[in-house]
Design a protein around this motif. Structure first.
Motif, PDB file in Angstrom:
ATOM      1  N   VAL A 117       0.818  -1.213   0.000  1.00  0.00           N
ATOM      2  CA  VAL A 117       0.000   0.000   0.000  1.00  0.00           C
ATOM      3  C   VAL A 117       0.858   1.271   0.000  1.00  0.00           C
ATOM      4  CG1 VAL A 117      -1.934   1.182   1.162  1.00  0.00           C
ATOM      5  CG2 VAL A 117      -1.831  -1.296   1.146  1.00  0.00           C
ATOM      6  N   THR A 118       2.130   1.153   0.352  1.00  0.00           N
ATOM      7  CA  THR A 118       2.987   2.347   0.345  1.00  0.00           C
ATOM      8  C   THR A 118       3.759   2.513  -0.966  1.00  0.00           C
ATOM      9  OG1 THR A 118       4.718   1.081   1.463  1.00  0.00           O
ATOM     10  CG2 THR A 118       3.369   2.515   2.832  1.00  0.00           C
ATOM     11  N   LEU A 119       3.990   1.395  -1.660  1.00  0.00           N
ATOM     12  CA  LEU A 119       4.904   1.416  -2.806  1.00  0.00           C
ATOM     13  C   LEU A 119       4.546   2.450  -3.876  1.00  0.00           C
ATOM     14  CD1 LEU A 119       7.434  -0.282  -3.323  1.00  0.00           C
ATOM     15  CD2 LEU A 119       6.063  -1.683  -4.869  1.00  0.00           C
ATOM     16  N   GLY A 120       3.306   2.426  -4.307  1.00  0.00           N
ATOM     17  CA  GLY A 120       2.887   3.378  -5.342  1.00  0.00           C
ATOM     18  C   GLY A 120       3.034   4.815  -4.875  1.00  0.00           C
ATOM     19  N   GLN A 121       2.724   5.030  -3.613  1.00  0.00           N
ATOM     20  CA  GLN A 121       2.808   6.394  -3.081  1.00  0.00           C
ATOM     21  C   GLN A 121       4.246   6.905  -3.108  1.00  0.00           C
ATOM     22  OE1 GLN A 121       0.478   7.277   0.601  1.00  0.00           O
ATOM     23  NE2 GLN A 121       0.487   5.065   0.798  1.00  0.00           N
ATOM     24  N   THR A 122       5.195   6.075  -2.664  1.00  0.00           N
ATOM     25  CA  THR A 122       6.577   6.557  -2.584  1.00  0.00           C
ATOM     26  C   THR A 122       7.231   6.597  -3.963  1.00  0.00           C
ATOM     27  OG1 THR A 122       7.308   4.308  -2.040  1.00  0.00           O
ATOM     28  CG2 THR A 122       6.969   5.812  -0.199  1.00  0.00           C
ATOM     29  N   LYS A 123       6.904   5.602  -4.815  1.00  0.00           N
ATOM     30  CA  LYS A 123       7.566   5.538  -6.126  1.00  0.00           C
ATOM     31  C   LYS A 123       6.963   6.504  -7.143  1.00  0.00           C
ATOM     32  CE  LYS A 123      10.423   1.681  -6.084  1.00  0.00           C
ATOM     33  NZ  LYS A 123      11.293   1.991  -4.975  1.00  0.00           N
ATOM     34  N   VAL A 124       5.628   6.510  -7.216  1.00  0.00           N
ATOM     35  CA  VAL A 124       4.974   7.308  -8.256  1.00  0.00           C
ATOM     36  C   VAL A 124       4.674   8.721  -7.750  1.00  0.00           C
ATOM     37  CG1 VAL A 124       2.986   7.468  -9.800  1.00  0.00           C
ATOM     38  CG2 VAL A 124       3.960   5.230  -9.265  1.00  0.00           C
ATOM     39  N   ARG A 125       4.159   8.787  -6.537  1.00  0.00           N
ATOM     40  CA  ARG A 125       3.753  10.074  -5.977  1.00  0.00           C
ATOM     41  C   ARG A 125       4.892  10.804  -5.276  1.00  0.00           C
ATOM     42  NH1 ARG A 125      -1.927  11.379  -5.167  1.00  0.00           N
ATOM     43  NH2 ARG A 125      -2.714  10.973  -7.248  1.00  0.00           N
ATOM     44  N   ARG A 126       5.979  10.073  -5.009  1.00  0.00           N
ATOM     45  CA  ARG A 126       7.128  10.655  -4.284  1.00  0.00           C
ATOM     46  C   ARG A 126       6.731  11.128  -2.893  1.00  0.00           C
ATOM     47  NH1 ARG A 126      10.867   8.703  -7.227  1.00  0.00           N
ATOM     48  NH2 ARG A 126      10.709   9.091  -9.435  1.00  0.00           N
ATOM     49  N   THR A 127       5.750  10.448  -2.314  1.00  0.00           N
ATOM     50  CA  THR A 127       5.347  10.762  -0.941  1.00  0.00           C
ATOM     51  C   THR A 127       6.435  10.276   0.017  1.00  0.00           C
ATOM     52  OG1 THR A 127       3.077  10.327  -1.633  1.00  0.00           O
ATOM     53  CG2 THR A 127       3.481  10.430   0.750  1.00  0.00           C
ATOM     54  N   PRO A 128       6.819  11.087   1.005  1.00  0.00           N
ATOM     55  CA  PRO A 128       7.813  10.626   1.982  1.00  0.00           C
ATOM     56  C   PRO A 128       7.318   9.353   2.669  1.00  0.00           C
ATOM     57  CG  PRO A 128       7.395  12.975   2.239  1.00  0.00           C
ATOM     58  CD  PRO A 128       6.395  12.473   1.246  1.00  0.00           C
ATOM     59  N   LYS A 129       8.273   8.460   3.012  1.00  0.00           N
ATOM     60  CA  LYS A 129       7.924   7.125   3.495  1.00  0.00           C
ATOM     61  C   LYS A 129       7.024   7.161   4.727  1.00  0.00           C
ATOM     62  CE  LYS A 129      10.047   2.644   4.424  1.00  0.00           C
ATOM     63  NZ  LYS A 129      10.821   2.236   5.588  1.00  0.00           N
ATOM     64  N   ALA A 130       7.349   8.017   5.680  1.00  0.00           N
ATOM     65  CA  ALA A 130       6.565   8.057   6.926  1.00  0.00           C
ATOM     66  C   ALA A 130       5.122   8.460   6.647  1.00  0.00           C
ATOM     67  CB  ALA A 130       7.207   9.023   7.919  1.00  0.00           C
ATOM     68  N   GLU A 131       4.964   9.413   5.760  1.00  0.00           N
ATOM     69  CA  GLU A 131       3.620   9.881   5.404  1.00  0.00           C
ATOM     70  C   GLU A 131       2.850   8.785   4.661  1.00  0.00           C
ATOM     71  OE1 GLU A 131       3.776  13.688   3.390  1.00  0.00           O
ATOM     72  OE2 GLU A 131       1.781  13.313   2.530  1.00  0.00           O
ATOM     73  N   ALA A 132       3.570   8.116   3.746  1.00  0.00           N
ATOM     74  CA  ALA A 132       2.939   7.033   2.977  1.00  0.00           C
ATOM     75  C   ALA A 132       2.490   5.916   3.914  1.00  0.00           C
ATOM     76  CB  ALA A 132       3.920   6.501   1.933  1.00  0.00           C
ATOM     77  N   GLU A 133       3.309   5.606   4.912  1.00  0.00           N
ATOM     78  CA  GLU A 133       2.960   4.525   5.834  1.00  0.00           C
ATOM     79  C   GLU A 133       1.784   4.918   6.729  1.00  0.00           C
ATOM     80  OE1 GLU A 133       7.134   2.060   6.121  1.00  0.00           O
ATOM     81  OE2 GLU A 133       6.260   2.900   7.948  1.00  0.00           O
ATOM     82  N   GLU A 134       1.760   6.168   7.121  1.00  0.00           N
ATOM     83  CA  GLU A 134       0.654   6.622   7.959  1.00  0.00           C
ATOM     84  C   GLU A 134      -0.663   6.518   7.181  1.00  0.00           C
ATOM     85  OE1 GLU A 134       1.153  10.607   9.505  1.00  0.00           O
ATOM     86  OE2 GLU A 134      -0.994  10.677   9.995  1.00  0.00           O
ATOM     87  N   ARG A 135      -0.588   6.954   5.949  1.00  0.00           N
ATOM     88  CA  ARG A 135      -1.768   6.885   5.102  1.00  0.00           C
ATOM     89  C   ARG A 135      -2.172   5.432   4.857  1.00  0.00           C
ATOM     90  NH1 ARG A 135      -4.542  10.145   2.271  1.00  0.00           N
ATOM     91  NH2 ARG A 135      -5.811   9.216   0.638  1.00  0.00           N
ATOM     92  N   ALA A 136      -1.168   4.587   4.587  1.00  0.00           N
ATOM     93  CA  ALA A 136      -1.440   3.165   4.331  1.00  0.00           C
ATOM     94  C   ALA A 136      -2.113   2.527   5.538  1.00  0.00           C
ATOM     95  CB  ALA A 136      -0.139   2.436   3.994  1.00  0.00           C
ATOM     96  N   ARG A 137      -1.600   2.808   6.725  1.00  0.00           N
ATOM     97  CA  ARG A 137      -2.186   2.197   7.932  1.00  0.00           C
ATOM     98  C   ARG A 137      -3.625   2.664   8.133  1.00  0.00           C
ATOM     99  NH1 ARG A 137       1.385  -0.820  10.700  1.00  0.00           N
ATOM    100  NH2 ARG A 137       3.610  -0.349  10.387  1.00  0.00           N
ATOM    101  N   ALA A 138      -3.867   3.926   7.873  1.00  0.00           N
ATOM    102  CA  ALA A 138      -5.228   4.450   8.020  1.00  0.00           C
ATOM    103  C   ALA A 138      -6.169   3.756   7.024  1.00  0.00           C
ATOM    104  CB  ALA A 138      -5.234   5.960   7.798  1.00  0.00           C
ATOM    105  N   LEU A 139      -5.693   3.561   5.807  1.00  0.00           N
ATOM    106  CA  LEU A 139      -6.533   2.909   4.794  1.00  0.00           C
ATOM    107  C   LEU A 139      -6.742   1.435   5.117  1.00  0.00           C
ATOM    108  CD1 LEU A 139      -5.156   4.664   1.603  1.00  0.00           C
ATOM    109  CD2 LEU A 139      -7.525   4.709   2.410  1.00  0.00           C
ATOM    110  N   LEU A 140      -5.698   0.777   5.614  1.00  0.00           N
ATOM    111  CA  LEU A 140      -5.837  -0.637   5.981  1.00  0.00           C
ATOM    112  C   LEU A 140      -6.840  -0.777   7.130  1.00  0.00           C
ATOM    113  CD1 LEU A 140      -2.108  -1.780   5.629  1.00  0.00           C
ATOM    114  CD2 LEU A 140      -4.055  -2.501   4.205  1.00  0.00           C
ATOM    115  N   ASP A 141      -6.792   0.150   8.077  1.00  0.00           N
ATOM    116  CA  ASP A 141      -7.805   0.167   9.142  1.00  0.00           C
ATOM    117  C   ASP A 141      -9.191   0.321   8.549  1.00  0.00           C
ATOM    118  OD1 ASP A 141      -6.228  -0.183  11.338  1.00  0.00           O
ATOM    119  OD2 ASP A 141      -5.999   1.955  11.783  1.00  0.00           O
ATOM    120  N   ARG A 142      -9.271   1.246   7.630  1.00  0.00           N
ATOM    121  CA  ARG A 142     -10.554   1.571   7.034  1.00  0.00           C
ATOM    122  C   ARG A 142     -11.192   0.379   6.329  1.00  0.00           C
ATOM    123  NH1 ARG A 142     -12.685   6.561   4.043  1.00  0.00           N
ATOM    124  NH2 ARG A 142     -14.042   5.501   2.597  1.00  0.00           N
TER     125      ARG A 142
END
Ligand code: ADP
Ligand code: MG
Length: 259
Positions: A117-142
């Motif tokens: 869930v983080t890979l696309g964000q960091t590779k394509v979107r260039r989202t910083p890893k910590a932010e991508a992981e926070e978002r990923a965890r929130a979505l996985l919860d969701r």
């Protein structure tokens, strides 16, 4: 925008005045097969369109043209007012606006759920890893698999994997989500947990195109049913109209076989 919000305009009703995806006289062939014939389809922001029809009618091809996994021979497709370009960076950018969930979950087998869930964000979107992981965890919860983040896909049930696939698509903050028979490969007892995630997404205002044979979902979540046969849109109606009073013989025949 908060980490768990997945739509720009959560909860808003579909607004026909705001077309998000527009297919205009789209045609496509596979050799001699005219797989998409004169397809005109406008999907409004926040609208949920369920596409149904017999096997081989062109439903998957329709989805694949919208995110340009397939080229078209004539006509045009635009997303949020921008024509779908043929290639290059513009295409990559527009494609990121379209999330896709397939029948086969297509997770990366050698990455953990969180990494998926983080890979696309960091590779394509260039989202910083910590932010991508926070978002990923929130979505996985969701989607109800927050406690599976460190597992590998093979350690999850099919229903859990498909929910991860939905989270992965949402992580890219798409404007529209395409679902191509997302529950067809699932054991029956897992179908509802995936449909419920999709229902919630629909209620939250996500624009969705859903190819499915789950007529209960179509009845309760769709703003519109599009019935395809032989590469054409044969009929479009509200779910109520379509299921209680289909107009075409093709639709009547199809419904008599599945209901
Ligand atoms: P559906 O999803 O409604 O079952 P598809 O869009 O998968 O239909 O397929 C529509 C028709 O196009 C089918 O006859 C199928 O065999 C054919 N088709 C799909 N993909 C290809 C391809 N890559 N090459 C040739 N024919 C294809
Ligand atoms: Mg298909």
């Amino acid at each position: 925008m908060s980490a768990v919000s997945v739509t720009e305009d959560a909860g808003g009703p579909a607004d026909p005045a705001e077309p998000l995806v527009v297919l205009d006289n789209v045609n496509k062939h596979f050799g001699a097969l005219h797989v998409l014939q004169d397809i005109d389809l406008t999907i409004a922001r926040g609208e949920v369109v369920v596409v149904i029809g017999p096997s081989g009618s062109g439903k998957s091809t329709l989805c694949r043209t919208i995110n340009r996994l397939e080229t078209i021979d004539s006509g045009s497709i635009s997303i949020d007012g921008k024509p779908l370009p043929a290639e290059g960076r513009e295409l990559a950018r527009l494609r990121a606006d379209v999330g896709m969930v397939f029948q086969s979950f297509n997770l990366f087998a050698h990455k953990t759920v969180l990494q998926n869930v983080t890979l696309g964000q960091t590779k394509v979107r260039r989202t910083p890893k910590a932010e991508a992981e926070e978002r990923a965890r929130a979505l996985l919860d969701r989607v109800g698999v927050g406690n599976q983040a460190d597992k590998y896909p093979a350690q999850l049930s099919g229903g859990q994997q498909q929910r991860v696939a939905i989270a992965r698509a949402l992580a890219m903050e798409p404007k529209v989500m395409l679902f191509d028979e997302p529950t067809s490969a699932l054991d029956p007892e897992m179908i509802n947990e995936v449909l419920e995630v999709m229902q919630q997404l629909a209620r939250d205002g996500m624009t969705m195109v859903v190819v499915t044979h789950e007529m209960g979902f179509a009845r309760s979540a769709a703003n519109r049913v599009v019935f395809m046969a032989d590469g054409r849109i044969v009929e479009e109606a509200t779910p109520d109209q379509f299921f209680s009073n289909p107009r075409s013989d093709r639709a009547k025949d199809f419904l008599s076989k599945i209901l």
